[in-house]
Write a protein that holds these residues in place. Structure first.
Motif, PDB file in Angstrom:
ATOM      1  N   PHE A  67      -9.584   2.818  29.349  1.00 52.17           N
ATOM      2  CA  PHE A  67     -11.097   3.136  30.049  1.00 52.17           C
ATOM      3  C   PHE A  67     -12.254   2.763  28.969  1.00 52.17           C
ATOM      4  O   PHE A  67     -13.284   2.188  29.493  1.00 52.17           O
ATOM      5  N   ILE A  68     -12.148   3.560  27.861  1.00 52.78           N
ATOM      6  CA  ILE A  68     -13.211   3.401  26.751  1.00 52.78           C
ATOM      7  C   ILE A  68     -13.138   1.871  26.408  1.00 52.78           C
ATOM      8  O   ILE A  68     -14.473   1.338  26.268  1.00 52.78           O
ATOM      9  N   ASP A  69     -12.243   1.258  26.078  1.00 52.18           N
ATOM     10  CA  ASP A  69     -12.243  -0.347  25.792  1.00 52.18           C
ATOM     11  C   ASP A  69     -12.870  -1.041  26.944  1.00 52.18           C
ATOM     12  O   ASP A  69     -13.530  -1.975  26.609  1.00 52.18           O
ATOM     13  N   TRP A  70     -12.617  -0.653  28.164  1.00 53.88           N
ATOM     14  CA  TRP A  70     -13.271  -1.537  29.307  1.00 53.88           C
ATOM     15  C   TRP A  70     -14.557  -1.226  29.510  1.00 53.88           C
ATOM     16  O   TRP A  70     -15.489  -1.925  29.520  1.00 53.88           O
ATOM     17  N   SER A  71     -14.875   0.249  29.309  1.00 54.40           N
ATOM     18  CA  SER A  71     -16.334   0.554  29.945  1.00 54.40           C
ATOM     19  C   SER A  71     -17.186   0.730  28.588  1.00 54.40           C
ATOM     20  O   SER A  71     -18.346   0.637  28.826  1.00 54.40           O
ATOM     21  N   GLY A  72     -16.638   1.063  27.548  1.00 55.42           N
ATOM     22  CA  GLY A  72     -17.498   0.972  26.472  1.00 55.42           C
ATOM     23  C   GLY A  72     -17.852   2.538  25.925  1.00 55.42           C
ATOM     24  O   GLY A  72     -18.499   2.737  24.970  1.00 55.42           O
ATOM     25  N   SER A  73     -17.514   3.497  26.853  1.00 58.07           N
ATOM     26  CA  SER A  73     -17.713   4.800  26.498  1.00 58.07           C
ATOM     27  C   SER A  73     -16.890   6.019  27.342  1.00 58.07           C
ATOM     28  O   SER A  73     -16.076   5.323  28.215  1.00 58.07           O
ATOM     29  N   ASP A  75     -16.799   9.363  29.948  1.00 55.85           N
ATOM     30  CA  ASP A  75     -17.267  10.174  30.661  1.00 55.85           C
ATOM     31  C   ASP A  75     -16.424  10.836  31.524  1.00 55.85           C
ATOM     32  O   ASP A  75     -15.664   9.896  32.210  1.00 55.85           O
ATOM     33  N   LEU A  76     -15.960  12.188  31.515  1.00 60.22           N
ATOM     34  CA  LEU A  76     -14.964  12.711  32.344  1.00 60.22           C
ATOM     35  C   LEU A  76     -15.153  12.229  33.894  1.00 60.22           C
ATOM     36  O   LEU A  76     -14.170  11.798  34.540  1.00 60.22           O
ATOM     37  N   ASP A  77     -16.350  12.580  34.365  1.00 61.35           N
ATOM     38  CA  ASP A  77     -16.376  11.912  35.612  1.00 61.35           C
ATOM     39  C   ASP A  77     -16.368  10.667  36.218  1.00 61.35           C
ATOM     40  O   ASP A  77     -15.719  10.260  37.126  1.00 61.35           O
ATOM     41  N   SER A  78     -16.896   9.719  35.026  1.00 63.43           N
ATOM     42  CA  SER A  78     -16.757   8.199  35.416  1.00 63.43           C
ATOM     43  C   SER A  78     -15.281   7.987  35.237  1.00 63.43           C
ATOM     44  O   SER A  78     -14.822   7.075  36.186  1.00 63.43           O
ATOM     45  N   PHE A  79     -14.517   8.469  34.214  1.00 66.28           N
ATOM     46  CA  PHE A  79     -13.145   8.252  34.252  1.00 66.28           C
ATOM     47  C   PHE A  79     -12.453   8.546  35.562  1.00 66.28           C
ATOM     48  O   PHE A  79     -11.662   8.022  36.133  1.00 66.28           O
ATOM     49  N   GLY A  80     -12.744   9.850  36.128  1.00 65.12           N
ATOM     50  CA  GLY A  80     -11.899  10.318  37.366  1.00 65.12           C
ATOM     51  C   GLY A  80     -12.390   9.305  38.586  1.00 65.12           C
ATOM     52  O   GLY A  80     -11.467   9.186  39.374  1.00 65.12           O
ATOM     53  N   ASP A  81     -13.643   8.954  38.520  1.00 64.79           N
ATOM     54  CA  ASP A  81     -13.860   8.178  39.749  1.00 64.79           C
ATOM     55  C   ASP A  81     -13.429   6.811  39.775  1.00 64.79           C
ATOM     56  O   ASP A  81     -13.043   6.222  40.536  1.00 64.79           O
ATOM     57  N   SER A  82     -13.128   6.153  38.489  1.00 61.73           N
ATOM     58  CA  SER A  82     -12.748   4.974  38.258  1.00 61.73           C
ATOM     59  C   SER A  82     -11.302   4.521  38.233  1.00 61.73           C
ATOM     60  O   SER A  82     -10.660   3.604  38.612  1.00 61.73           O
ATOM     61  N   TYR A  83     -10.295   5.492  37.748  1.00 59.13           N
ATOM     62  CA  TYR A  83      -9.016   5.531  37.394  1.00 59.13           C
ATOM     63  C   TYR A  83      -8.207   5.395  38.684  1.00 59.13           C
ATOM     64  O   TYR A  83      -8.114   6.390  39.321  1.00 59.13           O
ATOM     65  N   MET A  84      -7.609   4.382  38.813  1.00 58.71           N
ATOM     66  CA  MET A  84      -6.532   4.056  40.010  1.00 58.71           C
ATOM     67  C   MET A  84      -5.139   4.178  39.715  1.00 58.71           C
ATOM     68  O   MET A  84      -4.277   4.115  40.559  1.00 58.71           O
ATOM     69  N   LEU A 126     -10.637 -10.025  41.128  1.00 55.68           N
ATOM     70  CA  LEU A 126     -12.084 -10.794  40.751  1.00 55.68           C
ATOM     71  C   LEU A 126     -13.218 -10.082  40.540  1.00 55.68           C
ATOM     72  O   LEU A 126     -13.986 -10.533  39.982  1.00 55.68           O
ATOM     73  N   GLY A 127     -13.330  -8.810  40.972  1.00 51.97           N
ATOM     74  CA  GLY A 127     -14.506  -8.169  40.904  1.00 51.97           C
ATOM     75  C   GLY A 127     -14.369  -6.643  41.224  1.00 51.97           C
ATOM     76  O   GLY A 127     -15.110  -5.837  40.749  1.00 51.97           O
ATOM     77  N   ASP A 128     -13.540  -6.315  41.972  1.00 54.12           N
ATOM     78  CA  ASP A 128     -13.510  -4.977  42.521  1.00 54.12           C
ATOM     79  C   ASP A 128     -12.945  -4.078  41.692  1.00 54.12           C
ATOM     80  O   ASP A 128     -12.991  -2.839  41.528  1.00 54.12           O
ATOM     81  N   GLY A 134      -1.454  -2.775  29.702  1.00 57.57           N
ATOM     82  CA  GLY A 134      -0.415  -1.714  29.904  1.00 57.57           C
ATOM     83  C   GLY A 134      -0.443  -1.185  31.343  1.00 57.57           C
ATOM     84  O   GLY A 134       0.312  -0.154  31.954  1.00 57.57           O
ATOM     85  N   GLY A 135      -1.215  -1.883  32.344  1.00 52.72           N
ATOM     86  CA  GLY A 135      -1.281  -1.868  33.785  1.00 52.72           C
ATOM     87  C   GLY A 135      -2.148  -0.433  34.167  1.00 52.72           C
ATOM     88  O   GLY A 135      -2.170  -0.443  35.413  1.00 52.72           O
ATOM     89  N   TYR A 136      -3.230  -0.256  33.532  1.00 52.57           N
ATOM     90  CA  TYR A 136      -4.262   0.829  33.780  1.00 52.57           C
ATOM     91  C   TYR A 136      -4.981   0.181  34.852  1.00 52.57           C
ATOM     92  O   TYR A 136      -5.604  -0.987  34.168  1.00 52.57           O
ATOM     93  N   VAL A 137      -5.351   0.676  35.923  1.00 51.16           N
ATOM     94  CA  VAL A 137      -6.363   0.111  36.990  1.00 51.16           C
ATOM     95  C   VAL A 137      -7.428   1.021  37.010  1.00 51.16           C
ATOM     96  O   VAL A 137      -7.506   2.177  37.186  1.00 51.16           O
ATOM     97  N   PHE A 138      -8.686   0.264  36.955  1.00 51.80           N
ATOM     98  CA  PHE A 138     -10.129   1.109  37.284  1.00 51.80           C
ATOM     99  C   PHE A 138     -10.749   0.233  38.484  1.00 51.80           C
ATOM    100  O   PHE A 138     -10.694  -0.897  38.602  1.00 51.80           O
ATOM    101  N   ASP A 139     -11.261   1.161  39.062  1.00 53.72           N
ATOM    102  CA  ASP A 139     -12.316   0.547  40.136  1.00 53.72           C
ATOM    103  C   ASP A 139     -13.580   0.149  39.461  1.00 53.72           C
ATOM    104  O   ASP A 139     -14.281   1.156  38.729  1.00 53.72           O
ATOM    105  N   SER A 140     -13.935  -1.021  39.575  1.00 54.64           N
ATOM    106  CA  SER A 140     -15.491  -1.366  39.051  1.00 54.64           C
ATOM    107  C   SER A 140     -16.659  -1.389  39.747  1.00 54.64           C
ATOM    108  O   SER A 140     -17.637  -1.848  39.229  1.00 54.64           O
ATOM    109  N   ILE A 141     -16.304  -0.727  40.998  1.00 53.44           N
ATOM    110  CA  ILE A 141     -17.473  -0.584  41.979  1.00 53.44           C
ATOM    111  C   ILE A 141     -18.520   0.496  41.504  1.00 53.44           C
ATOM    112  O   ILE A 141     -17.896   1.666  41.491  1.00 53.44           O
TER     113      ILE A 141
END
Length: 141
Positions: A67-73, A75-84, A126-128, A134-141
């Motif tokens: 997540f940090i590698d992808w987002s650059g920082s 934040d617990l809430d952002s991680f919780g919202d994005s991690y799928m 493609l964007g969402d 490692g297979g970690y999926v994040f919601d980019s919306i």
């Protein structure tokens, strides 16, 4: 002496600094997220802070690093919202998403089998969504 010159060039110490310097060898994907600047300086306080949050909330250390590698920082809430979650492939994630959302639940089986899961997965990523190594999926919306 070279270390002091490097720290001085980075603006971290003043000329004539005679204090101690911590040199540490910390390995792992999470640690690599906290190296800053071209001088390979390590942000130890932030690393410790994030490591404590990982322990406190029982998070997957490698998922946080991805997540940090992808987002650059971090934040617990952002991680919780994005991690799928962790998935073996983009298509496996798409299949789980279709099942969880009931997208094909009301479509007869003889029609649902024509749904192109591979194309659907490709479109999702493609964007969402983003899949890290490692297979970690994040919601980019």
């Amino acid at each position: 002496a070279d270390v002091h010159l490097t720290l001085q060039a980075a603006g971290l110490v003043t000329e004539g600094y005679g204090g101690d310097v911590l040199a540490a060898d910390i390995e792992g994907a999470l640690a690599s997220c906290f190296y800053v600047s071209r001088y390979d300086l390590f942000d130890l306080p932030r690393y410790v802070e994030v490591s404590e949050e990982i322990e406190r909330h029982d998070l997957d250390r490698d998922a946080v690093a991805a997540f940090i590698d992808w987002s650059g920082s971090f934040d617990l809430d952002s991680f919780g919202d994005s991690y799928m979650g962790k998935h073996s492939s983009e298509e496996a994630f798409a299949e789980q998403l279709v099942e969880d959302c009931g997208m094909l639940a009301d479509i007869p089986e003889h029609v649902a089998r024509y749904f192109d899961m591979e194309a659907f997965a490709r479109d999702l990523f493609l964007g969402d969504y983003y899949m890290a190594d490692g297979g970690y999926v994040f919601d980019s919306i």
